[in-house]
Write an enzyme that holds these catalytic residues in place. Structure first.
Site, short mmCIF file in Angstrom:
data_model
loop_
_atom_site.label_atom_id
_atom_site.label_comp_id
_atom_site.label_asym_id
_atom_site.label_seq_id
_atom_site.Cartn_x
_atom_site.Cartn_y
_atom_site.Cartn_z
N LYS A 1 0.71 -1.41 0.22
CA LYS A 1 0.13 -0.32 -0.11
C LYS A 1 1.32 1.13 0.05
O LYS A 1 2.08 1.27 0.39
CB LYS A 1 -0.39 -0.05 1.42
CG LYS A 1 -2.22 1.32 1.20
CD LYS A 1 -2.95 1.20 2.63
CE LYS A 1 -4.23 1.82 2.78
NZ LYS A 1 -4.97 1.89 3.86
N SER B 1 -10.10 1.82 2.80
CA SER B 1 -9.03 2.48 2.17
C SER B 1 -8.10 1.65 1.20
O SER B 1 -7.48 2.20 0.79
CB SER B 1 -7.81 3.66 2.92
OG SER B 1 -7.52 2.83 3.69
N SER C 1 -9.30 -0.74 6.83
CA SER C 1 -9.63 -0.69 5.65
C SER C 1 -8.44 -1.84 5.22
O SER C 1 -8.07 -1.72 3.71
CB SER C 1 -8.36 0.49 5.78
OG SER C 1 -8.95 1.96 5.65
N1 GLN Z 1 -13.26 4.40 6.42
C1 GLN Z 1 -12.48 4.39 7.54
C2 GLN Z 1 -12.27 6.11 8.03
O1 GLN Z 1 -12.64 6.48 6.49
C3 GLN Z 1 -11.55 3.84 7.74
C4 GLN Z 1 -10.43 4.14 6.54
C5 GLN Z 1 -8.94 3.11 7.82
O2 GLN Z 1 -9.47 2.06 7.81
N2 GLN Z 1 -8.02 3.22 6.89
O3 GLN Z 1 -11.32 6.46 8.61
#
Ligand code: GLN
Length: 487
Positions: free
Chosen positions: A80, A155, A179
């Site tokens: 990532k 994400s 994410s």
């Molecule tokens: N969707 C959640 C957020 O927007 C989690 C994102 C993540 O785990 N990085 O914060």
């Protein structure tokens, strides 16, 4: 390589070790797959093909000398783009870091490199890991390979798609509120968020430091255990990493669940959940029962409905502090020819950050400001304590908890971009796990209208072995994880 799709790590390792297959062949196949499919799904920000072939050659030499250090040796991986890779651009899918080339490796990268891996590229994500659909990438959105008009989740959408389409054999993601698990569920791959402190965060670009955790996205549970073996462990450079020994996570993988007590917390079957998701998950849990587990269908974690609100105070608060460093002086993008210092900072941040990042910084700054701090931030921390305690209590009764990974199947690209609250709801089932700091895994558990459904298994702190065992037994008895998108 089975036509378009790669072998798992454990299958490929056998063939590499017996010299039936070379890492160069494996890598060429992955790069070919990237060239064919990535234009359709756009999972990858930077393809490191030269490096990959060089590393593959080195791995083949190690195998020839009988000196391969790890089951990950010679295996193509995607990382990532919020994890620092020395000499390889690390963008966080943000304009702010579009040209940032880290002068050092994250601990994750160092640990992988000690295995002599093949790094094929860096994956697309929501900007600074804020989002649930990879649409918040400032570079381009990523598409779900099961239906390219839909989102892959986020994400870590690029990492999940990369594994689902066979652009690499496995990938690394990060998970602050879901994410890794939510995109794993949306793309039908296996994704693990380890216990907070299990994997070093050194060199992971910080979003919300008390919630962030790095973990693997793989084709099956055995691979997940193999990757965790390589990346877990204490790191003096991350003061929140925990000095517990790292077991061999493959040793706990057994095909039956005799005597294990599983709780199904009713609060996770939230209002608005898609009926097909609920049906598939209840069927999957019945399968666990057939395998010998004792199921309590009426478990309860009563504070669950407050988790989302607490998360969206705590995560933005930490983000607003972490992102203060992007001022155009120390890193990345800098507004050209400002009139003065204030304009330099203001314009850098105005142009360098996308709308969701700005929204989080504003929410966080507000929640932390004098006069509102007690009412918002302190209150959210109290809720966090309650949630954590409820998990501790639940794990006195159960060995693990089982829930859906998300309340819906993958939604259409564009469907939720103008409605941040709807988008935030994608993670109702995953973010309480980060709040409590416990581990969670998402595994493929069915389909509705040809779109994947994920099941989440939650363990107690450092209970990775138990959840891997449950996930493994399920995969031995089902074949959802073997289905591949036709792309
Ligand atoms: N969707 C959640 C957020 O927007 C989690 C994102 C993540 O785990 N990085 O914060």
């Amino acid at each position: 390589m089975t036509d378009n799709y790669p072998l798992t790590i454990h299958e490929a390792h056998k063939k590499l070790a017996s010299r039936e297959l070379s890492s160069v062949e494996l890598t060429r196949a992955a790069l070919k797959r990237i060239a064919e499919v990535d234009p359709k799904v756009r999972a990858i920000v930077t393809i490191t093909d030269d490096l990959a072939l060089e590393q593959a050659q080195q791995a083949d030499e190690l195998f020839a000398r009988g000196e391969a250090p790890s089951p990950l040796t010679g295996i193509p991986v995607l990382i990532k783009d919020n994890i620092c890779t020395r000499g390889i651009r690390t963008t966080c899918s943000s304009k702010m870091l579009e040209n940032f080339v880290p002068p050092y490796d994250a601990t994750l990268t160092e640990k992988l490199k000690a295995c002599s891996p093949v790094i094929v590229g860096k994956t697309n994500m929501d900007e600074f890991a804020m989002g649930s659909s990879t649409e918040n990438s400032a570079l381009f959105p990523t598409h779900n390979p099961w239906d390219v008009s839909r989102v892959p989740g986020g994400s870590s959408g690029g990492s999940a798609v990369g594994v689902a389409v066979g652009a690499a054999i496995y990938a690394i993601g990060s998970d602050t509120g879901g994410s890794i698990r939510q995109p794993a569920g949306f793309c039908s791959v296996t994704g693990l968020k380890p216990t907070y402190g299990r994997v070093s965060r050194y060199g992971l670009v910080a979003f919300a430091s008390s919630l962030d955790q790095i973990g693997p996205l793989t084709q099956d549970v055995t691979d997940c255990a193999l990757v965790l073996n390589a990346i877990a462990g204490y790191d003096p450079r991350d003061s929140t990493s925990v000095p517990y020994p790292v077991p061999d996570y493959t040793r706990c993988l057994k095909p039956d669940l005799k005597g294990l007590r599983l709780g199904v917390p009713r609060e996770y079957f939230v209002e608005g959940m898609q009926a097909e998701v609920e049906t598939a998950i209840r069927q999957a849990i019945s399968k666990l029962e057939e395998l010998g587990a004792i199921i309590d269908w009426e478990a309860s974690l009563p504070s669950t409905p407050y988790a989302l609100a607490a998360y969206y105070i705590i995560a933005p608060s930490e983000a607003s502090a972490n992102l203060a460093r992007y001022d155009g002086v120390k890193y990345g993008y800098s507004y050209a020819e400002p009139e003065n210092m204030w304009e330099a900072m203001e314009k850098t941040r105005q142009h360098g950050f996308g709308p969701e990042v700005k929204r989080r910084i504003m929410l966080g700054t507000y929640a932390l400001s004098a006069g509102y701090y007690d009412a918002w931030y302190v209150k959210a921390q109290k809720v966090r304590t309650l949630i954590r305690r409820e998990f501790d209590q639940a794990f006195e009764k159960y060995d693990a908890l089982v829930t859906p990974t998300s309340p819906t199947i993958p939604f259409k690209i564009g469907e939720k971009v103008d409605d941040p609250l709807q988008m935030y709801l994608s993670d109702v089932c995953t973010l309480p796990i980060n709040i409590a700091g416990v581990p969670g895994i998402s595994i493929p558990a069915g389909f509705a209208d040809g779109l994947p459904i994920g099941m989440q298994i939650i363990g107690k702190h450092f209970g990775e072995e138990t959840i891997l065992r449950i996930a493994y037994a399920y995969q031995q008895a089902t074949d959802w994880h073997k289905r591949r998108p036709d792309i």
